[in-house]
Motif scaffolding. Structure first.
Motif, short mmCIF file in Angstrom:
data_model
loop_
_atom_site.label_atom_id
_atom_site.label_comp_id
_atom_site.label_asym_id
_atom_site.label_seq_id
_atom_site.Cartn_x
_atom_site.Cartn_y
_atom_site.Cartn_z
N ILE A 1 0.83 -1.21 0.00
CA ILE A 1 0.00 0.00 0.00
C ILE A 1 0.87 1.26 0.00
O ILE A 1 0.59 2.22 -0.71
N ARG A 2 1.95 1.17 0.77
CA ARG A 2 2.88 2.30 0.88
C ARG A 2 3.38 2.74 -0.49
O ARG A 2 3.52 3.95 -0.76
N GLU A 3 3.63 1.78 -1.34
CA GLU A 3 4.11 2.09 -2.69
C GLU A 3 3.04 2.76 -3.54
O GLU A 3 3.36 3.42 -4.53
N LEU A 4 1.80 2.54 -3.15
CA LEU A 4 0.69 3.07 -3.96
C LEU A 4 0.22 4.45 -3.49
O LEU A 4 -0.58 5.08 -4.17
N LEU A 5 0.75 4.88 -2.34
CA LEU A 5 0.20 6.10 -1.74
C LEU A 5 0.34 7.35 -2.63
O LEU A 5 -0.59 8.12 -2.77
N ALA A 6 1.53 7.50 -3.26
CA ALA A 6 1.74 8.66 -4.12
C ALA A 6 0.77 8.64 -5.30
O ALA A 6 0.17 9.67 -5.65
N LEU A 7 0.62 7.44 -5.89
CA LEU A 7 -0.31 7.30 -7.02
C LEU A 7 -1.75 7.53 -6.56
O LEU A 7 -2.55 8.11 -7.30
N ALA A 8 -2.04 7.07 -5.34
CA ALA A 8 -3.39 7.26 -4.80
C ALA A 8 -3.70 8.75 -4.66
O ALA A 8 -4.78 9.22 -5.03
N ALA A 9 -2.71 9.49 -4.14
CA ALA A 9 -2.90 10.93 -3.96
C ALA A 9 -3.09 11.62 -5.30
O ALA A 9 -3.85 12.59 -5.43
N ALA A 10 -2.40 11.12 -6.32
CA ALA A 10 -2.50 11.72 -7.65
C ALA A 10 -3.75 11.26 -8.39
O ALA A 10 -4.05 11.74 -9.48
N GLY A 11 -4.48 10.32 -7.77
CA GLY A 11 -5.72 9.83 -8.41
C GLY A 11 -5.43 8.93 -9.59
O GLY A 11 -6.18 8.92 -10.56
N ALA A 12 -4.29 8.22 -9.54
CA ALA A 12 -3.86 7.41 -10.69
C ALA A 12 -4.09 5.91 -10.47
O ALA A 12 -3.56 5.09 -11.22
N LEU A 13 -4.83 5.57 -9.46
CA LEU A 13 -5.07 4.14 -9.18
C LEU A 13 -6.37 3.67 -9.81
O LEU A 13 -7.26 4.48 -10.11
N THR A 14 -6.43 2.33 -10.00
CA THR A 14 -7.70 1.76 -10.44
C THR A 14 -8.65 1.79 -9.24
O THR A 14 -8.21 1.95 -8.09
#
Ligand SMILES: [Zn+2]
Length: 171
Positions: A11-24
């Motif tokens: 999840i930690r690796e996904l946090l930046a992408l999550a903040a940028a709204g770039a996740l599925t």
């Protein structure tokens, strides 16, 4: 390594992408669930959010910084004010000059029309029996024309100011 540690790292690796709204949407759901129970990830996501929104703002030139816009607006207002000040001063000088010209010309015309121009400039001026009366009359008429000229100048100034304001409102 436990399952939760694995999940935490993932999840930690996904946090930046999550903040940028770039996740599925599936990943987003996973991150949201983990963040609810993990203070470390919750804090990190919170730290990423303003950075991500700043980065998102970068490629679009339109919403420039609020400070830059405010400064530009203030500079523009000051320039406009300065221009108006200069313009008003020029108009006032013009109006004053016009008023004096009008006064002198109309007074001279008046003198010619009533046939006293010659006596004003002639050598007999002041030597006639009615010299004193003539002198007073000349100065009274000059004063009257001066007042008229200034009145005309004042009216012209007011009209110009009103017209200028109207034009600015339309612009
Ligand atoms: Zn975590």
């Amino acid at each position: 390594m436990t399952m939760t540690m694995n999940e935490h790292d993932k999840i930690r690796e996904l946090l930046a992408l999550a903040a940028a709204g770039a996740l599925t949407s599936a990943e987003e759901k996973q991150v949201a669930e983990h963040v609810r129970s993990c203070i470390a990830c919750s804090n990190e996501l919170g730290a990423w959010r303003p950075i991500a929104s700043e980065l998102r703002r970068l490629p679009t030139p339109q919403p420039s910084s609020w400070l830059v816009q405010a400064t530009l607006a203030r500079a523009e207002a000051k320039l406009a004010e300065q221009a108006e000040h200069d313009w008003n001063r020029r108009v006032m000088i013009g109006v004053v000059a016009f008023a004096w010209l009008l006064t002198l010309v109309s007074w001279l015309v008046f003198q010619v029309v009533i046939g006293r121009f010659g006596s004003l400039l002639g050598p007999q001026f002041g030597h006639t029996q009615f010299g004193q009366t003539q002198f007073s009359y000349t100065w009274i008429s000059f004063a009257a024309f001066t007042a008229l000229g200034w009145l005309a100048g004042g009216v012209a100034a007011v009209m110009l100011a009103v017209r200028q304001r109207g034009e600015r409102r339309l612009a």
